[in-house]
Design a protein around this motif. Structure first.
Motif, PDB file in Angstrom:
ATOM      1  N   SER A 224       0.866  -1.176   0.000  1.00 20.94           N
ATOM      2  CA  SER A 224       0.000   0.000   0.000  1.00 20.94           C
ATOM      3  C   SER A 224       0.901   1.223   0.000  1.00 20.94           C
ATOM      4  N   THR A 225       0.338   2.387   0.189  1.00 20.21           N
ATOM      5  CA  THR A 225       1.157   3.604   0.199  1.00 20.21           C
ATOM      6  C   THR A 225       2.057   3.667   1.431  1.00 20.21           C
ATOM      7  N   THR A 226       1.732   2.890   2.465  1.00 27.50           N
ATOM      8  CA  THR A 226       2.508   2.956   3.707  1.00 27.50           C
ATOM      9  C   THR A 226       3.219   1.650   4.062  1.00 27.50           C
ATOM     10  N   VAL A 227       2.854   0.558   3.398  1.00 24.25           N
ATOM     11  CA  VAL A 227       3.410  -0.758   3.752  1.00 24.25           C
ATOM     12  C   VAL A 227       4.117  -1.368   2.548  1.00 24.25           C
ATOM     13  N   ALA A 228       5.310  -1.912   2.791  1.00 25.14           N
ATOM     14  CA  ALA A 228       6.071  -2.626   1.765  1.00 25.14           C
ATOM     15  C   ALA A 228       6.375  -4.035   2.251  1.00 25.14           C
ATOM     16  N   ARG A 229       6.683  -4.911   1.314  1.00 20.56           N
ATOM     17  CA  ARG A 229       6.899  -6.332   1.641  1.00 20.56           C
ATOM     18  C   ARG A 229       8.205  -6.811   1.018  1.00 20.56           C
ATOM     19  N   ILE A 230       8.969  -7.585   1.777  1.00 23.85           N
ATOM     20  CA  ILE A 230      10.202  -8.198   1.269  1.00 23.85           C
ATOM     21  C   ILE A 230       9.858  -9.561   0.679  1.00 23.85           C
ATOM     22  N   ARG A 231      10.316  -9.809  -0.538  1.00 23.17           N
ATOM     23  CA  ARG A 231      10.091 -11.088  -1.193  1.00 23.17           C
ATOM     24  C   ARG A 231      11.397 -11.565  -1.837  1.00 23.17           C
ATOM     25  N   LEU A 232      11.404 -12.827  -2.267  1.00 23.98           N
ATOM     26  CA  LEU A 232      12.565 -13.419  -2.949  1.00 23.98           C
ATOM     27  C   LEU A 232      13.849 -13.305  -2.136  1.00 23.98           C
ATOM     28  N   LEU A 233      13.714 -13.318  -0.805  1.00 30.28           N
ATOM     29  CA  LEU A 233      14.891 -13.261   0.052  1.00 30.28           C
ATOM     30  C   LEU A 233      15.521 -14.649   0.144  1.00 30.28           C
ATOM     31  N   TYR A 234      16.753 -14.752  -0.276  1.00 30.49           N
ATOM     32  CA  TYR A 234      17.446 -16.044  -0.168  1.00 30.49           C
ATOM     33  C   TYR A 234      18.955 -15.809  -0.167  1.00 30.49           C
ATOM     34  N   ILE A 235      19.693 -16.767   0.405  1.00 34.42           N
ATOM     35  CA  ILE A 235      21.159 -16.754   0.427  1.00 34.42           C
ATOM     36  C   ILE A 235      21.626 -18.131  -0.018  1.00 34.42           C
ATOM     37  N   GLU A 236      22.664 -18.184  -0.845  1.00 29.96           N
ATOM     38  CA  GLU A 236      23.219 -19.473  -1.241  1.00 29.96           C
ATOM     39  C   GLU A 236      23.654 -20.261  -0.002  1.00 29.96           C
ATOM     40  N   PRO A 237      23.409 -21.572   0.029  1.00 31.37           N
ATOM     41  CA  PRO A 237      23.696 -22.368   1.233  1.00 31.37           C
ATOM     42  C   PRO A 237      25.121 -22.240   1.751  1.00 31.37           C
ATOM     43  N   ASP A 238      26.109 -22.233   0.838  1.00 28.38           N
ATOM     44  CA  ASP A 238      27.495 -22.172   1.298  1.00 28.38           C
ATOM     45  C   ASP A 238      27.923 -20.773   1.719  1.00 28.38           C
ATOM     46  N   MET A 239      27.039 -19.782   1.542  1.00 25.38           N
ATOM     47  CA  MET A 239      27.370 -18.400   1.890  1.00 25.38           C
ATOM     48  C   MET A 239      26.566 -17.903   3.094  1.00 25.38           C
ATOM     49  N   ARG A 240      25.839 -18.783   3.741  1.00 27.96           N
ATOM     50  CA  ARG A 240      25.046 -18.379   4.893  1.00 27.96           C
ATOM     51  C   ARG A 240      25.929 -18.163   6.126  1.00 27.96           C
ATOM     52  N   ARG A 241      25.398 -17.418   7.068  1.00 30.40           N
ATOM     53  CA  ARG A 241      26.094 -17.087   8.320  1.00 30.40           C
ATOM     54  C   ARG A 241      27.320 -16.203   8.093  1.00 30.40           C
ATOM     55  N   LEU A 242      27.315 -15.471   6.991  1.00 31.84           N
ATOM     56  CA  LEU A 242      28.383 -14.519   6.715  1.00 31.84           C
ATOM     57  C   LEU A 242      27.864 -13.080   6.723  1.00 31.84           C
ATOM     58  N   GLY A 243      26.612 -12.896   7.133  1.00 34.27           N
ATOM     59  CA  GLY A 243      26.061 -11.558   7.243  1.00 34.27           C
ATOM     60  C   GLY A 243      25.402 -11.031   5.980  1.00 34.27           C
ATOM     61  N   ILE A 244      25.290 -11.861   4.932  1.00 27.22           N
ATOM     62  CA  ILE A 244      24.718 -11.387   3.667  1.00 27.22           C
ATOM     63  C   ILE A 244      23.225 -11.134   3.814  1.00 27.22           C
ATOM     64  N   GLY A 245      22.509 -12.036   4.505  1.00 28.36           N
ATOM     65  CA  GLY A 245      21.095 -11.839   4.722  1.00 28.36           C
ATOM     66  C   GLY A 245      20.823 -10.553   5.495  1.00 28.36           C
ATOM     67  N   THR A 246      21.629 -10.305   6.530  1.00 28.98           N
ATOM     68  CA  THR A 246      21.484  -9.069   7.299  1.00 28.98           C
ATOM     69  C   THR A 246      21.718  -7.853   6.422  1.00 28.98           C
ATOM     70  N   GLN A 247      22.723  -7.929   5.555  1.00 25.53           N
ATOM     71  CA  GLN A 247      23.021  -6.812   4.654  1.00 25.53           C
ATOM     72  C   GLN A 247      21.839  -6.536   3.723  1.00 25.53           C
ATOM     73  N   LEU A 248      21.229  -7.591   3.183  1.00 24.59           N
ATOM     74  CA  LEU A 248      20.089  -7.413   2.284  1.00 24.59           C
ATOM     75  C   LEU A 248      18.882  -6.824   3.010  1.00 24.59           C
ATOM     76  N   VAL A 249      18.581  -7.344   4.190  1.00 25.41           N
ATOM     77  CA  VAL A 249      17.421  -6.856   4.937  1.00 25.41           C
ATOM     78  C   VAL A 249      17.635  -5.410   5.376  1.00 25.41           C
ATOM     79  N   GLU A 250      18.835  -5.086   5.824  1.00 22.43           N
ATOM     80  CA  GLU A 250      19.107  -3.704   6.232  1.00 22.43           C
ATOM     81  C   GLU A 250      18.971  -2.744   5.057  1.00 22.43           C
ATOM     82  N   GLU A 251      19.358  -3.185   3.866  1.00 23.17           N
ATOM     83  CA  GLU A 251      19.203  -2.336   2.687  1.00 23.17           C
ATOM     84  C   GLU A 251      17.723  -2.143   2.373  1.00 23.17           C
ATOM     85  N   CYS A 252      16.919  -3.195   2.561  1.00 21.12           N
ATOM     86  CA  CYS A 252      15.469  -3.069   2.373  1.00 21.12           C
ATOM     87  C   CYS A 252      14.891  -2.056   3.358  1.00 21.12           C
TER      88      CYS A 252
END
Length: 308
Positions: A224-252
């Motif tokens: 809506s004009t005030t609400v947004a949604r995060i979709r297609l959030l994923y991290i490659e399995p061998d790259m998890r726990r390196l802070g990439i997911g946090t970086q993507l969410v913080e950018e959102c």
């Protein structure tokens, strides 16, 4: 060894090893005519990287036996290809560097190696060259057991990559969670709607990239004009726990706040523990949960929210 899947995979790796060994042997024909062995050239190449190294560092970086390397370095020193000087930080170690004569000996070998590789690449189209390089980087990333702390770049998707995200995430969730093809349909509809109708000023998509390889993604779409949604959030399995997911969410979060949204939401299946922990760390709270039949399974779908 009775697991047919494990046997098939092992044979596939052995087949590739035989092919690649034969191919590399052809590339090294020119090298075989020189006075240096392949291992000697590897050591020389490592020493051209701009900084003096200890024998222990060389052995570790190249995977060489320390005794064998010591004999090789003694031969180099006798031929005036390297110098040794005491390390200021560890008196037990010597710093090894190439002499001018060492650089002069290595340069034609390096030039010949580059020429040989270029002759192989020239047989491929530009697109096939990039595909080959991407596959090589993937092999290196998956087999390298050292920490992968390279720079992560967030960028917009290029032509063909929206479709690739559908393919990759459908394959990944089928492999990890046994989700069926209906999940692929949901992904395709998200991408179709976004690419055809999204507002570029208030909606966006990021590709997380390391060394030219895609390692994650996130898409932010308006509800809506005030609400947004995060979709297609994923991290490659061998790259998890390196802070990439946090970086993507913080950018959102930063983007959503900047363009005027006041709330950010994200739907997660309760079985996705890593995603739930990521949301908690990013300041989201679970606002609702409901049982649903999705993707061939009975799931509990949670709605996570964060006020901006």
């Amino acid at each position: 060894m009775t697991d047919p899947t494990a046997l098939r995979r092992a044979e596939a790796v052995r087949h590739f090893n035989r092919f690649y060994t034969q191919h590399i042997g052809a590339l090294h024909e020119r090298l075989q005519k020189s006075s240096f062995s392949l291992t000697e050239v590897r050591v020389l190449h490592e020493l051209t990287r701009g900084r003096a190294q200890t024998a222990a560092m060389l052995a570790r970086n190249l995977g060489l036996d320390s005794g064998y390397l010591s004999r090789l370095l003694t031969s180099f020193e006798r031929r005036n290809l390297i110098t040794r000087r005491p390390s200021e930080s560890d008196a037990r170690q010597s710093l090894i560097a190439l002499t001018d004569q060492g650089h002069a000996a290595y340069e034609p070998l390096d030039t010949a190696a580059i020429k040989d590789v270029m002759s192989v690449l020239e047989r491929l189209t530009s697109g096939s060259q990039e595909q080959l390089i991407g596959a090589m980087r993937l092999v290196e990333r998956l087999l390298d057991d050292r920490p992968r702390r390279g720079i992560i770049t967030l960028r917009a998707p290029r032509i063909g990559e929206y479709g690739w995200l559908v393919h990759r995430q459908a394959m990944l969730f089928a492999s990890e969670h046994d989700w069926d093809q209906s999940f692929e349909g949901v992904l395709a509809r998200v991408i179709a709607d976004f690419t055809q109708h999204h507002d570029p000023l208030r909606e966006t998509c990021w590709i997380a990239e390391q060394d030219s390889a895609i390692v994650g993604s996130a898409l932010l779409a308006g509800v809506s004009t005030t609400v947004a949604r995060i979709r297609l959030l994923y991290i490659e399995p061998d790259m998890r726990r390196l802070g990439i997911g946090t970086q993507l969410v913080e950018e959102c979060v930063r983007f959503a706040r900047r363009v005027g949204y006041t709330k950010l939401t994200l739907s997660i299946a309760s079985a996705l523990d890593d995603a739930r922990r990521l949301c908690e760390r990013a300041g989201f709270v679970c606002a609702a949960a409901a049982p649903e039949r999705r993707f061939g399974h009975d799931l509990t779908v949670e709605l996570w929210e964060r006020d901006l």
